[in-house]
Write a protein that holds these residues in place. Structure first.
Motif, short mmCIF file in Angstrom:
data_model
loop_
_atom_site.label_atom_id
_atom_site.label_comp_id
_atom_site.label_asym_id
_atom_site.label_seq_id
_atom_site.Cartn_x
_atom_site.Cartn_y
_atom_site.Cartn_z
N ARG A 90 5.57 -1.14 1.90
CA ARG A 90 5.47 -1.60 3.29
C ARG A 90 4.69 -0.59 4.12
O ARG A 90 3.93 -0.99 5.03
N SER A 91 4.86 0.69 3.85
CA SER A 91 4.11 1.72 4.57
C SER A 91 2.61 1.56 4.35
O SER A 91 1.81 1.68 5.27
N LEU A 92 2.24 1.27 3.09
CA LEU A 92 0.82 1.06 2.78
C LEU A 92 0.28 -0.18 3.50
O LEU A 92 -0.87 -0.19 3.96
N ALA A 93 1.12 -1.21 3.62
CA ALA A 93 0.69 -2.42 4.32
C ALA A 93 0.49 -2.12 5.80
O ALA A 93 -0.47 -2.60 6.43
N GLU A 94 1.38 -1.32 6.39
CA GLU A 94 1.23 -0.93 7.80
C GLU A 94 -0.04 -0.09 7.99
O GLU A 94 -0.75 -0.23 8.98
N TYR A 95 -0.32 0.76 7.01
CA TYR A 95 -1.55 1.55 7.06
C TYR A 95 -2.77 0.65 7.08
O TYR A 95 -3.73 0.86 7.83
N ASN A 145 3.08 9.53 3.45
CA ASN A 145 1.86 8.73 3.43
C ASN A 145 0.74 9.54 4.10
O ASN A 145 0.50 9.44 5.30
N ALA A 146 0.05 10.33 3.28
CA ALA A 146 -0.98 11.23 3.81
C ALA A 146 -2.12 10.46 4.45
O ALA A 146 -2.68 10.89 5.47
N GLU A 147 -2.49 9.32 3.86
CA GLU A 147 -3.59 8.53 4.40
C GLU A 147 -3.27 8.05 5.81
O GLU A 147 -4.13 8.05 6.70
N ALA A 148 -2.02 7.63 6.03
CA ALA A 148 -1.61 7.16 7.36
C ALA A 148 -1.63 8.31 8.37
O ALA A 148 -2.10 8.14 9.50
N ALA A 189 4.12 3.03 9.64
CA ALA A 189 3.83 3.45 8.27
C ALA A 189 4.54 4.76 7.94
O ALA A 189 5.13 4.91 6.87
N LEU A 190 4.50 5.70 8.87
CA LEU A 190 5.10 7.01 8.61
C LEU A 190 6.63 6.97 8.69
O LEU A 190 7.30 7.77 8.05
N SER A 191 7.15 6.03 9.46
CA SER A 191 8.62 5.90 9.50
C SER A 191 9.15 5.36 8.17
O SER A 191 10.28 5.65 7.78
N LEU A 192 8.31 4.60 7.47
CA LEU A 192 8.69 4.04 6.18
C LEU A 192 8.43 5.02 5.03
O LEU A 192 9.14 5.01 4.03
N LYS A 194 -0.79 17.73 15.01
CA LYS A 194 0.43 17.50 14.22
C LYS A 194 0.19 16.45 13.13
O LYS A 194 0.66 16.60 12.00
N MET A 195 -0.56 15.41 13.47
CA MET A 195 -0.86 14.38 12.48
C MET A 195 -1.72 14.94 11.35
O MET A 195 -1.48 14.66 10.17
N ALA A 196 -2.73 15.72 11.70
CA ALA A 196 -3.61 16.29 10.67
C ALA A 196 -2.82 17.22 9.75
O ALA A 196 -3.00 17.20 8.52
N ARG A 197 -1.96 18.03 10.34
CA ARG A 197 -1.15 18.96 9.51
C ARG A 197 -0.13 18.17 8.66
O ARG A 197 0.18 18.57 7.54
N ARG A 198 0.35 17.07 9.19
CA ARG A 198 1.28 16.24 8.43
C ARG A 198 0.57 15.66 7.21
O ARG A 198 1.15 15.58 6.12
#
Length: 288
Positions: free
Chosen positions: A55-60, A89-92, A82-85, A120-124
């Motif tokens: 589901r995370s990949l689908a949200e991405y 998910n590095a791509e997200a 996507a990230l909550s799931l 923060k997103m880039a480091r995540r």
């Protein structure tokens, strides 16, 4: 989901983001084009954790589509889902950083422009996948915008030495930009010359190279670089407003008033309401 399982879900579509249009992208563009992988959901019965990853990949995927069509808020909402799931998910997370930079494209002073959130997103993304090279480049861009030049250099310099990075003009160009803003003109010129050698169509790199030459007082070389920037055979390069403004400035310093006037008029024609366009219009009045 294992790396092998995730790889089996890739349906591989590359999209292109222009920074300068983002990032020129002020050209901060950099940020330069950024490759985003499209990951699809895998079918079949799955355990709960694997289902969440699917589901995370689908949200991405939904986020990527919204981003491509300029719907930044919708795209960011899908990234959060996507990230909550799937926190890994590095791509997200990487796309989230790019989207947040997109909010800064029009006006870095806007309340929607949040470089700290983009960082923060880039480091995540890098925490989830330390080998994600485009995320490293994006982190470097963000640090430059934050005025943290030494930190940006520490991120970008190793990337310029990474033979596996497919877009060396981006890492060299952003490293040169960091050196330029830090005031290290010699290092900036070296890095930016490497950037445009790697990709001659990198007009933002030519523009920044011109700025470095101008700061060093080499006006003829600066003018040549600005000319290469605006004469690069790419539509966005021929509308690089800052480069016309800079070339006019150098022409005026050289006493070439007619050429300066022509560049200022072109600068104003591109967009009269931007800060650069307004500056060109005001400068034109002094040349009348």
């Amino acid at each position: 989901m294992t790396a092998a399982t995730r790889a089996g879900c890739i349906r591989g579509a590359a999209v292109v983001l222009s920074l300068w249009s983002l990032l020129p992208f002020a050209p901060f563009a950099p940020f330069a084009p950024l490759s985003l992988l499209s990951l699809a959901a895998c079918g079949g019965a799955q355990p709960a954790a694997q289902a969440d990853e699917t589901r995370s990949l689908a949200e991405y995927d939904l986020a990527r589509d919204a981003f491509q069509h300029g719907r930044l808020r919708e795209a960011l909402a899908h990234i959060e889902s996507a990230l909550s799931l799937d926190d890994d998910n590095a791509e997200a997370a990487y796309l989230g950083a790019v989207i947040l930079l997109g909010f800064c494209a029009g006006d870095v002073r806007s309340s929607d422009c949040r470089f700290d959130s983009a960082e923060k997103m880039a480091r995540r993304a890098l925490d989830a996948n330390p080998e994600m090279r485009d995320a490293k480049n994006t982190l470097g861009v963000i640090l430059v915008h934050q005025g943290r030049y030494d930190e940006a250099i520490a991120v970008l310099k190793p990337l310029t030495e990474d033979i596996l990075y497919a877009s060396p003009e981006k890492s060299w160009g952003n490293l040169g930009w960091a050196y330029l803003l830090k005031g290290s003109n010699d290092e900036a010129i070296d890095a930016l010359r490497r950037a445009v050698a790697a990709q001659p169509l990198f007009c933002v790199g030519q523009y920044r190279l011109g700025l470095a030459y101008e700061k060093r007082g080499e006006l003829d070389l600066a003018r040549e670089a600005f000319t290469r920037a605006v004469e690069t055979d790419q539509p966005e390069c021929r509308r690089l407003q800052d480069a016309f403004d800079a070339r006019a400035r150098v022409a005026e310093k050289r006493g070439l008033v007619d050429e300066a006037r022509a560049d200022l008029e072109r600068c104003r024609e591109i967009a009269a309401t931007t800060p650069v366009g307004q500056r060109c219009a005001a400068q034109l009045q002094t040349l009348q």
